[in-house]
Motif scaffolding. Structure first.
Motif, PDB file in Angstrom:
ATOM      1  N   ILE A 170       0.853  -1.136   0.023  1.00 32.46           N
ATOM      2  CA  ILE A 170      -0.077  -0.053   0.097  1.00 32.46           C
ATOM      3  C   ILE A 170       0.967   1.184   0.181  1.00 32.46           C
ATOM      4  O   ILE A 170       1.836   1.213   0.812  1.00 32.46           O
ATOM      5  N   TYR A 171       0.680   2.165  -0.977  1.00 28.13           N
ATOM      6  CA  TYR A 171       1.275   3.387  -0.966  1.00 28.13           C
ATOM      7  C   TYR A 171       0.649   4.545  -0.326  1.00 28.13           C
ATOM      8  O   TYR A 171      -0.665   4.614  -0.963  1.00 28.13           O
ATOM      9  N   VAL A 172       1.074   5.277   0.569  1.00 29.24           N
ATOM     10  CA  VAL A 172       0.258   6.153   1.281  1.00 29.24           C
ATOM     11  C   VAL A 172       0.801   7.589   0.968  1.00 29.24           C
ATOM     12  O   VAL A 172       1.956   7.929   0.964  1.00 29.24           O
ATOM     13  N   ALA A 173      -0.053   8.742   0.660  1.00 29.02           N
ATOM     14  CA  ALA A 173       0.340  10.005   0.375  1.00 29.02           C
ATOM     15  C   ALA A 173       0.394  10.828   1.974  1.00 29.02           C
ATOM     16  O   ALA A 173      -0.645  10.774   2.329  1.00 29.02           O
ATOM     17  N   ASP A 174       1.183  11.200   2.274  1.00 24.24           N
ATOM     18  CA  ASP A 174       1.329  11.901   3.580  1.00 24.24           C
ATOM     19  C   ASP A 174       1.753  13.296   3.113  1.00 24.24           C
ATOM     20  O   ASP A 174       2.744  13.727   2.650  1.00 24.24           O
ATOM     21  N   SER A 175       0.713  14.210   3.232  1.00 29.58           N
ATOM     22  CA  SER A 175       0.761  15.569   2.956  1.00 29.58           C
ATOM     23  C   SER A 175       1.735  16.202   3.709  1.00 29.58           C
ATOM     24  O   SER A 175       1.982  17.662   3.171  1.00 29.58           O
ATOM     25  N   SER A 176       2.364  16.027   4.547  1.00 26.51           N
ATOM     26  CA  SER A 176       3.437  16.781   5.385  1.00 26.51           C
ATOM     27  C   SER A 176       4.499  16.670   4.395  1.00 26.51           C
ATOM     28  O   SER A 176       5.467  17.303   4.705  1.00 26.51           O
ATOM     29  N   GLY A 177       4.542  15.674   3.480  1.00 29.99           N
ATOM     30  CA  GLY A 177       5.742  15.841   2.679  1.00 29.99           C
ATOM     31  C   GLY A 177       6.490  14.526   2.275  1.00 29.99           C
ATOM     32  O   GLY A 177       7.823  14.531   2.221  1.00 29.99           O
ATOM     33  N   THR A 199       7.249  15.770  -3.432  1.00 32.82           N
ATOM     34  CA  THR A 199       6.244  15.477  -2.094  1.00 32.82           C
ATOM     35  C   THR A 199       5.924  16.657  -1.381  1.00 32.82           C
ATOM     36  O   THR A 199       5.147  16.883  -0.699  1.00 32.82           O
ATOM     37  N   THR A 200       6.716  17.907  -1.673  1.00 35.31           N
ATOM     38  CA  THR A 200       6.492  19.160  -1.155  1.00 35.31           C
ATOM     39  C   THR A 200       5.574  20.185  -1.990  1.00 35.31           C
ATOM     40  O   THR A 200       6.045  20.316  -3.081  1.00 35.31           O
ATOM     41  N   PRO A 201       4.987  21.122  -1.454  1.00 37.11           N
ATOM     42  CA  PRO A 201       4.132  21.985  -2.513  1.00 37.11           C
ATOM     43  C   PRO A 201       5.106  23.053  -2.921  1.00 37.11           C
ATOM     44  O   PRO A 201       6.165  23.430  -2.469  1.00 37.11           O
ATOM     45  N   GLU A 202       5.004  23.458  -4.090  1.00 40.76           N
ATOM     46  CA  GLU A 202       5.421  24.746  -4.914  1.00 40.76           C
ATOM     47  C   GLU A 202       5.075  25.780  -4.023  1.00 40.76           C
ATOM     48  O   GLU A 202       4.056  25.868  -3.408  1.00 40.76           O
ATOM     49  N   ASN A 203       5.547  27.026  -4.543  1.00 37.55           N
ATOM     50  CA  ASN A 203       5.252  28.214  -3.905  1.00 37.55           C
ATOM     51  C   ASN A 203       4.213  28.791  -4.792  1.00 37.55           C
ATOM     52  O   ASN A 203       4.548  30.093  -5.325  1.00 37.55           O
ATOM     53  N   ILE A 204       3.292  28.405  -4.752  1.00 34.53           N
ATOM     54  CA  ILE A 204       2.114  28.984  -5.690  1.00 34.53           C
ATOM     55  C   ILE A 204       0.815  29.017  -4.648  1.00 34.53           C
ATOM     56  O   ILE A 204       0.635  27.871  -3.958  1.00 34.53           O
ATOM     57  N   LYS A 221      -0.897  25.853   1.099  1.00 34.27           N
ATOM     58  CA  LYS A 221       0.039  25.158   0.297  1.00 34.27           C
ATOM     59  C   LYS A 221       0.160  23.750   0.781  1.00 34.27           C
ATOM     60  O   LYS A 221       0.903  23.593   1.627  1.00 34.27           O
ATOM     61  N   ILE A 222      -0.248  22.654  -0.088  1.00 33.28           N
ATOM     62  CA  ILE A 222      -0.213  21.362   0.444  1.00 33.28           C
ATOM     63  C   ILE A 222       0.511  20.735  -0.356  1.00 33.28           C
ATOM     64  O   ILE A 222       0.562  20.370  -1.458  1.00 33.28           O
ATOM     65  N   GLY A 223       1.265  19.462   0.260  1.00 24.77           N
ATOM     66  CA  GLY A 223       2.059  18.495  -0.167  1.00 24.77           C
ATOM     67  C   GLY A 223       1.354  17.295  -0.827  1.00 24.77           C
ATOM     68  O   GLY A 223       0.270  17.576  -1.333  1.00 24.77           O
TER      69      GLY A 223
END
Length: 369
Positions: A170-177, A199-204, A221-223
């Motif tokens: 299982i592959y999990v997306a952890d939005s903290s990056g 995995t980290t957000p761009e500056n947009i 700004k979310i990862g």
């Protein structure tokens, strides 16, 4: 002379008619394109859908989004008449007690091709995150996998997941990056691509309806959040929510524990363009569909890396998660999340446009993602 003028007039009229018929055909094509987007179910304001899962037999399941406040039930089954019931049971779908069954905050939810419903239950201050598997054929608990440090951190936001039964992962997306790889058999997990550009957000900035979307008093700004896997379980597609690029990595590289983190970075490919987006899903031709949240649309990044908008309409007010149905259609939820208190300075401003919609994909799409 009169015949010459008549010919000129006739020619002008024919050109006008041709242009008119072309415009009319284009309008019909546009209408047809949008008419293929269907609303399947609508929900009341106390049932804001998060993600959606569809079983091999066509049963539909939803996670209920906590950004509108703590829901009474975390997961629901949507019945054929559009009504809902707590799933797997009232006890399991409710807030957990100290050591008993229950779910705290489910977002990611996927029904695999073997009939297991996987629910990604987020961590709280007092409770580790976990993945709960429920056998929807036999209606019994299948497995619970605890996610804890060092795989997760105190800032982890467990957002979505992709299921790979070929490799039992299982592959999990952890939005903290970061991404998290979980072994279904052993329950062991590891954290990869932590704090990486993939995995980290761009500056947009996230701007919807001419308004800046905020989270915790700052620009949202979310990862990494969009995550999906192809039907052959060869490529994992993922991206930060706040990003203009879609990435992919071969599962053979993900599963190679001998690769260093630096080497793993080199295996990530930029797949193509995208917009600020929430959910994603891929078909057999490599078309990666995304829920494009800033412009009320559904878009697609094709195998050449080119992005285009498929559907755009006010009805698609923050499309969230995708699921491929047993009928081959792509289903998705709509939840106006930018109007939830968490993303709207503490104020609830939704119009109650909560629904499930569907469309036919550009190529064959298989259930299980």
């Amino acid at each position: 002379m009169i015949l010459k003028k008549f010919k000129k007039t006739l020619y002008a009229l024919s050109i006008f008619a041709l242009a008119h018929s072309f415009a009319e055909a284009s309008a019909k094509d546009n209408n047809k394109s949008y008419s293929t987007l269907e609303t399947i179910h609508t929900f009341s304001q106390n049932t804001p859908p998060a993600n959606i899962a569809i079983s091999p037999t066509g049963r539909i399941f939803l996670s209920v989004h906590a950004f509108y406040g703590e829901p009474k039930y975390r997961v629901l089954e949507v019945l054929k008449d559009g009504s809902t019931k707590p799933y797997p049971s009232i006890t399991w779908s409710s807030a957990p007690k100290e050591k008993g069954p229950g779910l705290a905050d489910v977002l990611g939810i996927v029904a695999d091709q073997e009939g297991i419903l996987w629910m990604l239950d987020g961590q709280t201050e007092k409770r580790n995150g976990r993945i709960v598997g429920w056998d929807i054929k036999r209606e019994k608990h299948f497995k619970t996998i605890i996610l804890q440090a060092p795989t997760t951190t105190k800032n982890s936001f467990l957002n979505d997941l992709a299921i790979d039964r070929k490799h039992n992962k299982i592959y999990v997306a952890d939005s903290s990056g970061a991404l998290i790889i979980v072994d279904i058999e052993s329950g062991k997990s590891r954290r990869i691509l932590d704090n990486s550009p993939f995995t980290t957000p761009e500056n947009i900035n996230m701007v919807i309806d001419d308004k800046l979307v905020t989270l915790g008093g700052q620009a949202a700004k979310i990862g990494v959040n969009p995550i999906t896997i192809d039907a052959k379980n060869e490529w994992l597609y993922f991206a930060p929510m706040s990003a203009t690029s879609m990435y992919r990595i071969n599962t053979k590289d993900l599963l190679n524990t001998k690769l260093s983190e630096k080497s793993l970075h080199s295996k990530v490919e930029r797949y193509g363009d995208k917009t600020i987006s929430d959910g994603s899903v891929v078909d057999s031709a490599g078309n990666v569909y995304i829920t494009s949240i800033t412009d009320d649309s559904i878009g697609v990044t094709n195998a050449m890396g080119k992005y285009q908008t498929l559907f755009q309409h006010d009805d698609i007010s923050w499309a969230d998660g995708f699921a491929i149905g047993a009928d081959g259609y792509i289903y998705f939820t709509v939840n106006e999340l930018h109007r939830s208190p968490v993303l709207n300075e503490g104020k609830r401003a939704d119009k109650g446009e909560f629904k499930i919609m569907r469309f036919a994909p550009l190529a064959k799409a298989e259930q299980g993602r």
